[in-house]
Design a protein around this motif. Sequence first.
Motif, PDB file in Angstrom:
ATOM      1  N   ILE A 285       9.777 -10.115   0.005  1.00 33.89           N
ATOM      2  CA  ILE A 285      10.619 -11.310  -0.089  1.00 33.89           C
ATOM      3  C   ILE A 285      11.113 -11.523  -1.509  1.00 33.89           C
ATOM      4  CG2 ILE A 285       9.446 -12.417   1.853  1.00 33.89           C
ATOM      5  CD1 ILE A 285       7.829 -14.028  -0.165  1.00 33.89           C
ATOM      6  N   GLU A 286      12.175 -12.309  -1.615  1.00 34.34           N
ATOM      7  CA  GLU A 286      12.684 -12.707  -2.921  1.00 34.34           C
ATOM      8  C   GLU A 286      11.691 -13.683  -3.550  1.00 34.34           C
ATOM      9  OE1 GLU A 286      15.598 -11.782  -4.273  1.00 34.34           O
ATOM     10  OE2 GLU A 286      16.934 -11.177  -2.628  1.00 34.34           O
ATOM     11  N   GLN A 311       3.654 -10.701  -1.782  1.00 35.47           N
ATOM     12  CA  GLN A 311       4.702 -10.154  -0.924  1.00 35.47           C
ATOM     13  C   GLN A 311       6.070 -10.103  -1.608  1.00 35.47           C
ATOM     14  OE1 GLN A 311       4.132  -8.872   2.116  1.00 35.47           O
ATOM     15  NE2 GLN A 311       1.956  -9.317   1.867  1.00 35.47           N
ATOM     16  N   VAL A 312       6.153 -10.471  -2.887  1.00 40.60           N
ATOM     17  CA  VAL A 312       7.451 -10.461  -3.559  1.00 40.60           C
ATOM     18  C   VAL A 312       7.852  -9.029  -3.922  1.00 40.60           C
ATOM     19  CG1 VAL A 312       7.176 -12.810  -4.441  1.00 40.60           C
ATOM     20  CG2 VAL A 312       6.396 -10.866  -5.811  1.00 40.60           C
ATOM     21  N   TYR A 313       9.145  -8.807  -3.923  1.00 41.59           N
ATOM     22  CA  TYR A 313       9.643  -7.435  -4.070  1.00 41.59           C
ATOM     23  C   TYR A 313       9.611  -6.916  -5.497  1.00 41.59           C
ATOM     24  CZ  TYR A 313      14.087  -8.517  -6.374  1.00 41.59           C
ATOM     25  OH  TYR A 313      15.036  -8.885  -7.288  1.00 41.59           O
ATOM     26  N   ASN A 314       9.756  -7.805  -6.497  1.00 41.20           N
ATOM     27  CA  ASN A 314       9.975  -7.326  -7.861  1.00 41.20           C
ATOM     28  C   ASN A 314       8.691  -6.840  -8.542  1.00 41.20           C
ATOM     29  OD1 ASN A 314       9.889 -10.408  -7.700  1.00 41.20           O
ATOM     30  ND2 ASN A 314       9.238 -10.052  -9.800  1.00 41.20           N
ATOM     31  N   LEU A 315       7.549  -6.928  -7.866  1.00 41.19           N
ATOM     32  CA  LEU A 315       6.324  -6.328  -8.392  1.00 41.19           C
ATOM     33  C   LEU A 315       5.930  -5.102  -7.565  1.00 41.19           C
ATOM     34  CD1 LEU A 315       4.105  -9.390  -9.385  1.00 41.19           C
ATOM     35  CD2 LEU A 315       5.380  -7.844 -10.865  1.00 41.19           C
ATOM     36  N   PRO A 355       1.699  -5.487  -6.821  1.00 40.11           N
ATOM     37  CA  PRO A 355       1.126  -6.787  -7.201  1.00 40.11           C
ATOM     38  C   PRO A 355      -0.352  -6.866  -6.872  1.00 40.11           C
ATOM     39  CG  PRO A 355       2.298  -6.977  -5.131  1.00 40.11           C
ATOM     40  CD  PRO A 355       2.496  -5.564  -5.585  1.00 40.11           C
ATOM     41  N   ASP A 356      -1.032  -7.812  -7.493  1.00 36.38           N
ATOM     42  CA  ASP A 356      -2.425  -8.091  -7.158  1.00 36.38           C
ATOM     43  C   ASP A 356      -2.602  -9.601  -7.127  1.00 36.38           C
ATOM     44  OD1 ASP A 356      -4.995  -7.333  -6.460  1.00 36.38           O
ATOM     45  OD2 ASP A 356      -5.724  -7.510  -8.511  1.00 36.38           O
TER      46      ASP A 356
END
Length: 788
Positions: A285-286, A311-315, A355-356
């Motif tokens: 997600i964004e 759940q964000v995409y940029n990580l 991500p974590d």
Amino acid sequence: MQNFSSVRRAALLLSCCIGAVSSHAWAQEPDTEDAGTITVTGRRISQSAEAIGEDKVSNVVAITREALLSAPSGISGLKMLEQLPGFNVQTDGALGLYEFGNSVQTRAFNLDQIGFVVDGIPTGRSDAFGGSPVFRYVDNENLGVVEAAVGAGDVGLPSYSTLGPVVQYNSIAPQDEMGLFVSQSFGDFGMKRTFIRASTGRVGPFKAYVSRTKLNSDLWRGPGSVDREHWEGQIHADLGGDSWARFKFVSNDFFDYDSPTISRAQYNCTVKSVVGACGRDFAYIENVPNTTPGFAPTTAGVYYSNANYAQVYNLAINVRKDKLYGATFHAGIADGVWAESTLYWEDKGGYGVSPDTYSNSLTRYNAEVAVGLPVTRPKGIEFGRSGVGGDRYGITTKLHWEMGANTVEAGVWAEVDKYHRTQARYNTVDGAPDSAPNLNELVYLRRDYRSKRDTMQIFLKDTLKLADERLVLDFGFKGLMLDYRYNGYRDFDDYYRMVGGVARPGYGQSINTAHYKDMFLPMAGLLYKIDERTQVFASYAENMALPKGMDDIYSVIRPGGLRVPQPDAERSQNMEIGIRTNQGQLYASLAGFYTKFKNRIQSITTILPGSGGAATETFYQNVGRVRSYGAEFSGTYKPSFLNGLAYGNLNVTYNNAKFQDDIPAATPILIADKYIPDSAKWIVSGGVTIEPASWLVANISGKYTGKRWSTFTNQAGSSVPGFTVFNAYVDIGDGWSFGPVKSVKARFNIDNLFDKDRLSYISSSVTGDGFFRPLSPRTFQFTISGEI
């Protein structure tokens, strides 16, 4: 750019050349004394002799340059193989550029058990982290031919990964005339690709070219992008007589965002993402403010403590910067005698990010700070960085000597492959998922190790031609010596251990080694020419390979900190028999095969704890013996009654591949006589091409992939149904010129013509169910090219 989702739009495009269908175009030579002779110059299917492996003692298939240039611009080196018999290729997206979304199955083997060679240079491992996947080192505009030995590659080909199959990518030579070739492509999802190749022409004994590719595209599923900058250069020098030298350089700078594998429940929309996405639209997600429902803080005072931020995409990104240098020297010693050596060096670098969650990072931080490690308290969602680097260098040498009816070849290959892997978590500047990483604030450590592979391979082969060269016998063997060394921090327990709920110092750095040696791996082949057009062939080959995933195997910590014992080398036996014919209206090949191997190392993928389902980790386990049998057919029909207007081709693969042993455990896992995961029993592909005018060629092709299993145990509910996908293209232009610009052509490609929505890529599991990637939707691409 939005996806072309309208069937009407696709139909309108195809109606301009209705009937245009196949896998390649053809050209027939002017009438000669032998009116049955044909020359295939088509698209997507190869020239007849190469397509069916004429004069080879094993089943060899190929894709020629014309076929490569009809495929979508920018297609990956693996997706190129999808129309060949014997290959089950599943990729993410129309171009197959996502490195973690590629799978290849052939007979009993998967991608990690196939050897790849580029211009005589072995590419090593195929895994995306520490390996050298072949698609980083090729562009289809610079390839002359791709040749695949489906089950038994020649003993002289260098590879410590192959258990039989070997794929060779051979580049075009620089042209004799100075020139500039430019190709520009546009497509769905904002895809833009520019390819430029500048050729010097012949300057004294030298000729050279340099090319640059720049590709940008949005992901087809969810937010994010793909960015690729690719350089290739080649210099060819004539050294007099039959001697020459070639120098090549490849640079690949790649950046893309990840997309998640999904569960069957997410695909079937019984489970949705936190923003309500499901089906083939399920994605990361964004960035969202934590005022959005489902993102409120779960820890007081920590703004980004909610696990949904994982759940964000940029990580979720991948960065790779790889370079390959090669120099080949060919010395013509005497008539029928030559020697050839290739030296190469590869420089690998890059990193991946996942991500974590705050809660998982806090647990790890508390343990590591308690044992005195220099870590910083987490602030929110974490930047998980996995660094990759190292270099690989080697030399191959071959001597070829024709002595009457005998042709003897002997050679040596030596290589050193060094790899460095790190894995750690860092804060972002303020704990927000869209903030820059702060690499000065280490939150916890997980891995930091170096591995080294030393390889030496020798081979000797004799080709004997008898009965006026109608009978050809091949006998040979190769010897393979492999030394492996692992040194460093394997996993968390090397940094800290939990004893009675209290953190204690870990086991520290570990050293582990493995040694493999077999100096006699035989190969034998027979070819008999029934007449000038029909041949029968048979072959037998044995192979040994370094167990795949050695880094992951040796990263496992046994109770008490003990090291993992050396796994057995994977070993295979490949047998095949077949017939091929090249007639006036038809060329075809039919091969039957039987393959077995033991000590199979199988990758097993699970969700990485703390990633919220956004990342996976893979470990490897021995699952015993595997056997496979079946048949592969490839044929192309050019009916004379159509006067060259239409042509058709068909590839059929039947492959029955099963486990032979159960997985040993306290309670054995029963997989004996179960189908290996992701292996389709039936694969059928084919198409039709029409050529109604000299300036127009059109094609439609389809591929059926049969039912596959996502689990070792083949349990109910874990199968993926078979599906069929159609693709099409139209080529317009045949030597058109506009002023100084010549050979102008336009091409339209449509992938997944009827917009099928199916699960395609499988990440298998032992029991339960696997994870998947859905087939990308209908995708349109337009390419225009020309030369100056």
